[in-house]
Design a protein around this motif. Structure first.
Motif, PDB file in Angstrom:
ATOM      1  N   ARG A 163      -3.934 -26.526  25.533  1.00 17.04           N
ATOM      2  CA  ARG A 163      -4.635 -25.611  26.371  1.00 17.04           C
ATOM      3  C   ARG A 163      -6.254 -25.826  26.382  1.00 17.04           C
ATOM      4  N   ALA A 164      -6.713 -25.670  27.656  1.00 17.02           N
ATOM      5  CA  ALA A 164      -8.162 -26.111  27.753  1.00 17.02           C
ATOM      6  C   ALA A 164      -8.913 -24.803  27.162  1.00 17.02           C
ATOM      7  N   ARG A 165      -8.491 -23.554  27.030  1.00 14.54           N
ATOM      8  CA  ARG A 165      -9.206 -22.426  26.337  1.00 14.54           C
ATOM      9  C   ARG A 165      -8.310 -22.035  24.968  1.00 14.54           C
ATOM     10  N   ARG A 166      -9.203 -21.596  24.100  1.00 14.95           N
ATOM     11  CA  ARG A 166      -8.229 -21.217  23.045  1.00 14.95           C
ATOM     12  C   ARG A 166      -7.875 -19.708  22.844  1.00 14.95           C
ATOM     13  N   GLY A 167      -6.741 -19.524  22.266  1.00 13.35           N
ATOM     14  CA  GLY A 167      -6.193 -18.251  21.951  1.00 13.35           C
ATOM     15  C   GLY A 167      -6.055 -18.046  20.721  1.00 13.35           C
ATOM     16  N   GLY A 168      -5.359 -16.900  20.398  1.00  8.32           N
ATOM     17  CA  GLY A 168      -5.295 -16.304  19.009  1.00  8.32           C
ATOM     18  C   GLY A 168      -6.495 -15.578  18.331  1.00  8.32           C
ATOM     19  N   GLY A 169      -6.644 -15.363  16.976  1.00  9.48           N
ATOM     20  CA  GLY A 169      -7.555 -14.739  16.833  1.00  9.48           C
ATOM     21  C   GLY A 169      -8.796 -15.340  16.431  1.00  9.48           C
ATOM     22  N   GLY A 170      -9.659 -14.668  15.858  1.00  9.78           N
ATOM     23  CA  GLY A 170     -10.958 -15.043  15.002  1.00  9.78           C
ATOM     24  C   GLY A 170     -11.961 -14.892  16.483  1.00  9.78           C
ATOM     25  N   ALA A 171     -13.420 -15.351  15.933  1.00  8.05           N
ATOM     26  CA  ALA A 171     -14.435 -15.112  16.887  1.00  8.05           C
ATOM     27  C   ALA A 171     -15.301 -16.360  16.986  1.00  8.05           C
ATOM     28  N   HIS A 172     -15.615 -16.855  18.191  1.00  4.45           N
ATOM     29  CA  HIS A 172     -16.489 -17.771  18.196  1.00  4.45           C
ATOM     30  C   HIS A 172     -17.792 -17.508  17.628  1.00  4.45           C
ATOM     31  N   PRO A 173     -18.413 -18.469  16.648  1.00  5.29           N
ATOM     32  CA  PRO A 173     -19.490 -18.110  15.691  1.00  5.29           C
ATOM     33  C   PRO A 173     -20.754 -17.979  16.319  1.00  5.29           C
ATOM     34  N   ASP A 174     -21.000 -18.421  17.796  1.00  5.40           N
ATOM     35  CA  ASP A 174     -22.631 -18.264  18.085  1.00  5.40           C
ATOM     36  C   ASP A 174     -22.417 -16.853  18.847  1.00  5.40           C
ATOM     37  N   MET A 188     -20.176 -14.378  18.668  1.00  7.45           N
ATOM     38  CA  MET A 188     -19.150 -13.575  17.810  1.00  7.45           C
ATOM     39  C   MET A 188     -18.199 -12.665  18.935  1.00  7.45           C
ATOM     40  N   ARG A 189     -17.978 -13.282  19.815  1.00  2.01           N
ATOM     41  CA  ARG A 189     -16.927 -12.605  20.859  1.00  2.01           C
ATOM     42  C   ARG A 189     -15.693 -13.356  20.767  1.00  2.01           C
ATOM     43  N   PRO A 190     -14.454 -12.770  20.935  1.00  2.00           N
ATOM     44  CA  PRO A 190     -13.196 -13.439  20.613  1.00  2.00           C
ATOM     45  C   PRO A 190     -13.057 -14.582  21.040  1.00  2.00           C
ATOM     46  N   TRP A 191     -12.273 -15.693  20.465  1.00  3.06           N
ATOM     47  CA  TRP A 191     -12.229 -16.913  21.132  1.00  3.06           C
ATOM     48  C   TRP A 191     -11.263 -16.754  22.507  1.00  3.06           C
ATOM     49  N   TYR A 192     -10.605 -15.792  22.574  1.00  2.00           N
ATOM     50  CA  TYR A 192      -9.879 -15.817  23.952  1.00  2.00           C
ATOM     51  C   TYR A 192     -10.716 -15.636  24.962  1.00  2.00           C
ATOM     52  N   GLU A 193     -11.666 -15.005  24.880  1.00  2.00           N
ATOM     53  CA  GLU A 193     -12.949 -14.671  26.011  1.00  2.00           C
ATOM     54  C   GLU A 193     -13.628 -15.857  26.544  1.00  2.00           C
ATOM     55  N   MET A 194     -13.463 -16.747  25.404  1.00  2.00           N
ATOM     56  CA  MET A 194     -14.642 -18.060  25.795  1.00  2.00           C
ATOM     57  C   MET A 194     -14.167 -19.090  26.508  1.00  2.00           C
ATOM     58  N   SER A 195     -15.083 -19.628  27.383  1.00  2.00           N
ATOM     59  CA  SER A 195     -14.540 -20.633  28.363  1.00  2.00           C
ATOM     60  C   SER A 195     -14.156 -21.762  27.702  1.00  2.00           C
ATOM     61  N   ALA A 196     -13.523 -22.854  28.555  1.00  2.00           N
ATOM     62  CA  ALA A 196     -13.115 -24.112  27.837  1.00  2.00           C
ATOM     63  C   ALA A 196     -14.272 -24.817  27.340  1.00  2.00           C
ATOM     64  N   ARG A 197     -15.436 -24.753  27.954  1.00  2.00           N
ATOM     65  CA  ARG A 197     -16.353 -25.513  27.443  1.00  2.00           C
ATOM     66  C   ARG A 197     -16.687 -25.397  26.011  1.00  2.00           C
ATOM     67  N   TYR A 198     -16.632 -24.363  25.503  1.00  2.00           N
ATOM     68  CA  TYR A 198     -16.943 -23.871  24.094  1.00  2.00           C
ATOM     69  C   TYR A 198     -15.882 -23.971  23.051  1.00  2.00           C
ATOM     70  N   HIS A 199     -14.652 -23.904  23.768  1.00  2.00           N
ATOM     71  CA  HIS A 199     -13.385 -24.414  22.845  1.00  2.00           C
ATOM     72  C   HIS A 199     -13.652 -25.889  22.609  1.00  2.00           C
ATOM     73  N   LEU A 200     -13.920 -26.491  23.731  1.00  2.00           N
ATOM     74  CA  LEU A 200     -13.885 -28.206  23.570  1.00  2.00           C
ATOM     75  C   LEU A 200     -14.920 -28.561  22.846  1.00  2.00           C
ATOM     76  N   LYS A 201     -16.177 -27.767  22.898  1.00  2.00           N
ATOM     77  CA  LYS A 201     -17.202 -28.217  21.941  1.00  2.00           C
ATOM     78  C   LYS A 201     -16.911 -28.042  20.302  1.00  2.00           C
ATOM     79  N   ASP A 202     -16.360 -27.056  20.131  1.00  2.00           N
ATOM     80  CA  ASP A 202     -15.884 -26.979  18.844  1.00  2.00           C
ATOM     81  C   ASP A 202     -14.668 -27.904  18.382  1.00  2.00           C
ATOM     82  N   LEU A 203     -13.844 -28.070  19.313  1.00  2.00           N
ATOM     83  CA  LEU A 203     -12.658 -29.091  18.990  1.00  2.00           C
ATOM     84  C   LEU A 203     -13.232 -30.369  18.903  1.00  2.00           C
ATOM     85  N   LEU A 204     -14.092 -31.019  19.941  1.00  2.00           N
ATOM     86  CA  LEU A 204     -14.450 -32.307  19.864  1.00  2.00           C
ATOM     87  C   LEU A 204     -15.987 -32.237  20.128  1.00  2.00           C
ATOM     88  N   PRO A 205     -16.719 -31.934  18.750  1.00  2.00           N
ATOM     89  CA  PRO A 205     -18.237 -31.883  18.760  1.00  2.00           C
ATOM     90  C   PRO A 205     -18.968 -33.246  19.117  1.00  2.00           C
TER      91      PRO A 205
END
Length: 512
Positions: free
Chosen positions: A206-217, A219-236
């Protein structure tokens, strides 16, 4: 107040939000298109120019760029032509949304004018967009990707991004008719992932992250975040994937990053396919139905797009309330970055128009969501298997003659790729007066379970023709058109002794 500054705070979603007055041309009926081709071209050009000028003003750019539109009614072709001065210095996806916005709006007008479904060609200074930025994905790259097997990337449209220089977090699409594209497409991606895994046996990324938890910067749920921020966290360390436009000064540069990150991540994974799920928009709010976009430089993309639409149409229109939901016959060539930069077969699926009230209601219906994603899954699965668009259809059934008290098994041949278990349903449509005719149903759990046969029986001691309709119904509710056939019941002098009943082990259709 400075006029240009008044447009800057509108943000990422403004192009579809219609914060400026929307065109009202459709409030008056148009004469038949065959009589008003010049008038229609003028209307289309004016609306395209207005959308372009609004786009340029919102970005504090020159409005001295021209765009024209014309329809060849005979060929059913719409041509949209941009003049000089609009192309970016590099392929940064900055025109992608504008192009689709104009395309959808003008296609809506041509439909209202009676032209019907059109093929749209978009040119920049006389050439398609991608010819100005050639990449040249080799046939070897496409072929090896198609043979890569059981992995696929599913990308669910947009999500939260920062807008520079204020660094505020914004969704990329506004709410229309109760639907926000950024937030509704992850549910569609969840549905598609489940189907791909259960029915196709593929591994889904998946290009975007689902599930629980919040994006640290944010503080919005991960499922609201764009692929850019999921991939930044996954592949810094892979800034080349999620921060491709680091040197850009555009306020919406993270939009470009987000678009480019999706195909780059697919290339990084080496998946066999990429399926991007979106919802669509136009200005007048009259456009309806599904669209699938492919990149014309990649022949496999078009095959995948056409197959996906074929089975989306089959699955969606099989559901109660959606028999007339519009799904076109073929995909649309476009310059989406998701397709252009993916080295494997990839498509952009615009499930329905959130700007249309009827489509927006469908988008929020779990039945529609499941059916549309079953169509996408089926199209992708059959593409991988090298199969084509073959809607479910029963072959003609030859009429038979049956003596009283006898029965006979009849083969029901069909074409298509139904989801098992299937049922062969036989319904009486012509019973003689005084007779009793009962319908029959046969359940087949798998292609190898038993022959596709129905049992027809005559029990009355009389002679008469009986008319039946037989259809194939699969587990997803897809039905073949009914096939009409006849059984001629024949009275005999010796009754059952001449024609014993054949036990078929199934529920027969009988007449008597």
């Amino acid at each position: 107040m400075n006029f240009v500054r008044a447009f800057r705070p509108i943000g990422l979603a403004s192009i579809i939000a219609c914060t400026l007055p929307c065109p009202q041309a459709l409030t008056q009926p148009l004469p038949p298109a065959a009589e008003t081709d010049v008038a229609l071209d003028l209307l289309l050009t004016r609306q395209a120019q207005k959308i372009l000028d609004d786009h340029q003003l919102r970005r504090s750019r020159s409005t001295g760029i021209s765009v024209g539109a014309s329809v060849d009614i005979q060929q059913g072709k719409l041509v949209i032509s941009f003049g000089a001065g609009i192309l970016p210095s590099e392929d940064d996806h900055s025109l992608e949304e504008l192009e689709q916005h104009i395309r959808n709006t003008l296609e809506a007008y041509t439909t209202q004018a009676g032209v019907g479904e059109v093929e749209t060609v978009i040119l920049y200074e006389g050439k398609p967009y991608w010819e100005h930025f050639p990449r040249g994905i080799s046939a070897q790259e496409q072929g090896s990707a198609r043979q890569a097997g059981g992995q696929v990337l599913v990308s669910a449209s947009h999500g939260l991004l920062r807008v520079h220089p204020g660094m505020g977090w914004e969704f990329q699409r506004p709410v229309r008719n109760g639907v926000q594209e950024d937030l509704i497409t992850p549910g569609y991606a969840d549905e598609l992932q489940r189907l791909l895994e259960d029915r196709g046996g593929v591994t889904v990324h998946r290009a975007r992250r689902g599930g629980g938890g919040a994006h640290p910067d944010s503080m919005r749920p991960w499922y609201e975040m764009s692929a850019r921020y999921h991939l930044k966290d996954l592949l810094p360390d892979r800034t080349d994937i999620w921060n491709h436009f680091a040197n850009s000064t555009a306020s919406d540069r993270e939009v470009s990053d987000d678009i480019r990150a999706r195909p780059y991540y697919a290339n990084h994974l080496g998946v066999a396919g990429m399926l991007s799920i979106h919802t669509n928009a136009d200005v007048p709010g009259v456009a309806r139905g599904s669209r699938v976009f492919y990149h014309s430089s990649k022949p496999a993309d078009r095959q995948l797009a056409d197959l996906t639409l074929c089975y989306m149409r089959e699955l969606i229109t099989a559901q109660e309330g959606y028999a007339d939901f519009p799904v076109p016959r073929g995909g649309v060539a476009a310059g989406h970055g998701e397709n252009n930069f993916a080295t494997m077969p990839s498509i952009v699926v615009e499930v329905a128009f959130h700007t249309n009230a009827a489509d927006a209601a469908a988008l929020q219906d779990p039945v529609f969501r499941a059916a549309s994603m079953k169509g996408v899954e089926k199209g992708y699965r059959l593409f991988r298997e090298g199969k084509g668009c073959v809607p479910l259809k029963a072959e003609p059934i030859q009429g038979i003659r049956l003596p009283q008290g006898s029965s006979q098994q009849v083969d029901v041949a069909f074409e298509g790729y139904p989801q098992y278990p299937i049922e062969l349903v036989t319904t009486n449509v012509g019973c003689p007066p005084g007779w009793t005719c009962s319908d029959g149903k046969v359940r087949i759990t798998s292609p190898d379970d038993k022959p596709s046969q129905i049992t027809l029986r005559c029990e009355n001691a009389g002679s008469a023709p009986i008319l039946w309709d037989t259809r194939v119904v699969d587990a997803d509710g897809v039905e073949s058109p009914p096939v009409r056939h006849v059984v001629q019941c024949i009275r005999t002098s010796r009754g059952l002794s001449e024609a014993p009943i054949i036990s078929a082990g199934v529920e027969p259709a009988t007449a008597g």
